[in-house]
Design a protein around this motif. Structure first.
Motif, mmCIF file in Angstrom:
data_model
loop_
_atom_site.group_PDB
_atom_site.id
_atom_site.type_symbol
_atom_site.label_atom_id
_atom_site.label_comp_id
_atom_site.label_asym_id
_atom_site.label_seq_id
_atom_site.Cartn_x
_atom_site.Cartn_y
_atom_site.Cartn_z
ATOM 1 N N SER A 157 0.821 -1.214 0.000
ATOM 2 C CA SER A 157 0.000 0.000 0.000
ATOM 3 C C SER A 157 0.855 1.264 0.000
ATOM 4 O O SER A 157 1.978 1.273 0.511
ATOM 5 C CB SER A 157 -0.940 0.013 1.207
ATOM 6 N N VAL A 158 0.275 2.314 -0.571
ATOM 7 C CA VAL A 158 0.886 3.646 -0.596
ATOM 8 C C VAL A 158 -0.228 4.653 -0.355
ATOM 9 O O VAL A 158 -1.325 4.520 -0.905
ATOM 10 C CB VAL A 158 1.554 3.944 -1.956
ATOM 11 N N VAL A 159 0.020 5.641 0.479
ATOM 12 C CA VAL A 159 -0.939 6.705 0.741
ATOM 13 C C VAL A 159 -0.428 7.999 0.119
ATOM 14 O O VAL A 159 0.747 8.333 0.255
ATOM 15 C CB VAL A 159 -1.157 6.895 2.257
ATOM 16 N N ILE A 160 -1.303 8.717 -0.565
ATOM 17 C CA ILE A 160 -0.950 10.023 -1.126
ATOM 18 C C ILE A 160 -1.311 11.098 -0.115
ATOM 19 O O ILE A 160 -2.437 11.141 0.386
ATOM 20 C CB ILE A 160 -1.674 10.267 -2.458
ATOM 21 N N GLY A 161 -0.376 11.970 0.188
ATOM 22 C CA GLY A 161 -0.632 13.063 1.114
ATOM 23 C C GLY A 161 -0.066 12.795 2.500
ATOM 24 O O GLY A 161 0.256 11.666 2.858
ATOM 25 N N LEU A 162 0.017 13.850 3.301
ATOM 26 C CA LEU A 162 0.589 13.755 4.642
ATOM 27 C C LEU A 162 -0.462 13.663 5.736
ATOM 28 O O LEU A 162 -0.150 13.387 6.878
ATOM 29 C CB LEU A 162 1.484 14.970 4.909
ATOM 30 N N GLY A 163 -1.729 13.906 5.409
ATOM 31 C CA GLY A 163 -2.739 13.974 6.450
ATOM 32 C C GLY A 163 -3.101 12.634 7.049
ATOM 33 O O GLY A 163 -3.630 12.568 8.140
ATOM 34 N N HIS A 173 3.882 12.541 -1.454
ATOM 35 C CA HIS A 173 3.157 13.816 -1.416
ATOM 36 C C HIS A 173 3.953 14.911 -2.111
ATOM 37 O O HIS A 173 5.162 14.800 -2.327
ATOM 38 C CB HIS A 173 2.845 14.223 0.032
ATOM 39 N N HIS A 174 3.227 15.954 -2.468
ATOM 40 C CA HIS A 174 3.858 17.136 -3.060
ATOM 41 C C HIS A 174 4.710 17.836 -2.012
ATOM 42 O O HIS A 174 4.337 17.905 -0.835
ATOM 43 C CB HIS A 174 2.764 18.075 -3.577
ATOM 44 N N HIS A 175 5.839 18.387 -2.434
ATOM 45 C CA HIS A 175 6.757 19.080 -1.515
ATOM 46 C C HIS A 175 6.194 20.482 -1.244
ATOM 47 O O HIS A 175 6.594 21.462 -1.867
ATOM 48 C CB HIS A 175 8.135 19.163 -2.170
ATOM 49 N N HIS A 176 5.256 20.562 -0.292
ATOM 50 C CA HIS A 176 4.549 21.817 -0.027
ATOM 51 C C HIS A 176 5.480 22.917 0.480
ATOM 52 O O HIS A 176 5.314 24.091 0.128
ATOM 53 C CB HIS A 176 3.431 21.571 0.981
ATOM 54 N N TYR A 177 6.433 22.549 1.317
ATOM 55 C CA TYR A 177 7.368 23.553 1.839
ATOM 56 C C TYR A 177 8.128 24.201 0.685
ATOM 57 O O TYR A 177 8.259 25.431 0.624
ATOM 58 C CB TYR A 177 8.338 22.885 2.809
ATOM 59 N N LEU A 178 8.604 23.387 -0.247
ATOM 60 C CA LEU A 178 9.329 23.903 -1.398
ATOM 61 C C LEU A 178 8.406 24.709 -2.305
ATOM 62 O O LEU A 178 8.825 25.715 -2.895
ATOM 63 C CB LEU A 178 9.954 22.753 -2.183
#
Length: 341
Positions: A157-163, A173-178
């Protein structure tokens, strides 16, 4: 002296051997500028592919494609099928995932946890009965932390996102900080100084405050002044936004959603602040911002899932991995060079 190989090219550019291999094979998930650098470096080093290895790899890929593809699952955690047509991000995400799965010899079928009567346990039974060894779980949008009761021990399994907080699984997940850092860098280059950030607190919590932390860390003004330009609301609204705008008077506003351009329509153009979105959309190209490249995110999730499937790794990982993908800046009409005005 031995002939240069893929690793030599990778070491020269400071990238992975896999990225070099994908670029030389002409795969689509390599940025054009990076592909050009790789090809130029390969030519400079005098790289020549081994014809026998190339022949063998071609044969293996053709053999995999000629076989009936194995099926993997993409599970939409919260969205109904009817909702997906309204989200260009979701469409881009699943398209990138499906294309990458096909390239690797797999088929990616969609399932919906929000469907009537569906539960994590029931869906686990369906996947197991169909012989599906692994799945990708889409982001949990409505809350910063949640739980889905899948039979994790049966699947890769793989989860998309950090929540998604429990259990601890491999995530992409997308590198939101960057992304925020990139937006700030472009605004500063255009001459903006009083840069504000208005957005929802839930989405910021879901990414462990990456946006707000990066906003404060890369703001051109001192920290106390930057803090005064940061506004996070549990429920953002047009009225609240207008009051905040009149109070702090930013010359540019960064937003995480897609509502601010409409909220600014009543303000005369010369008085409008610049607007940058952290979720750029192809159907609204006039709004400058960060394209999160959801197709690249979906492809990365498939890569991580297939790696587990091929190693026969099932259940909860002992050492969960987090893979981040970069977005790209998209210029638009909502920002302008302040030094020219």
């Amino acid at each position: 002296m031995s002939s240069p190989n893929l690793q030599d090219i990778a070491d020269q550019l400071g990238i992975s051997k896999m990225t070099v291999s994908r670029a030389l094979r002409g795969e689509p998930h390599v940025q054009p500028a990076l592909r050009t650098r790789i090809l130029e470096t390969a030519a400079t080093l005098g790289y020549r592919p081994d014809p026998e290895i190339s022949k063998l790899m071609t044969h293996m890929r053709q053999k995999r494609r000629s076989q009936a593809p194995r099926t993997l699952a993409f599970i939409w955690a919260e969205k109904e099928p009817s909702d997906l047509g309204f989200s260009s991000w979701s469409q881009q995400l699943i398209l990138g995932a499906q294309q990458r799965a096909e390239q690797l010899g797999f088929q990616l079928d969609e399932f919906h946890l929000a469907a009537k009567g569906m539960t994590g346990r029931r869906l686990s039974g369906i996947l197991e009965a169909r012989g599906i060894p692994g799945f990708i779980l889409s982001p949990l949008i409505s809350r910063s932390r949640g739980h889905v009761s899948m039979r994790w021990e049966k699947f890769s399994s793989v989860v998309i996102g950090l929540g998604y907080a429990r259990p601890a699984l491999h995530r992409v997940h997308h590198h939101h900080y960057l992304g925020m850092m990139t937006a700030m860098r472009h605004l500063k280059k255009l001459g903006y100084k009083r840069i504000g950030y208005y957005g929802g607190s839930v989405i910021n919590e879901r990414m462990f405050s990456a946006w707000s932390a990066s906003f404060l860390a890369h703001h051109p003004l001192p920290l106390k002044q930057a803090e005064a330009l940061l506004c996070l609301r549990r429920e953002p609204s047009r009225q609240d936004f207008e009051q905040w705008l009149a109070k702090v008077k930013p010359d540019a506003v960064i937003e995480g959603g897609h509502s601010l351009p409409e909220w600014l329509e009543g303000i005369p153009l010369p008085e409008q602040p610049g607007i940058v979105t952290l979720g750029w959309r192809a159907d609204r190209p006039q709004v400058a911002g960060i394209d999160q490249q959801a197709d690249v995110l979906g492809a990365a999730a498939v890569d991580l899932l297939v790696a587990q499937e091929q190693q026969n790794e099932r259940g909860l990982p002992k050492y969960p991995k987090i893979v981040m993908t970069e977005g790209t800046w998209r210029p638009g009409e909502t920002v302008r060079n302040q030094r020219e005005h």
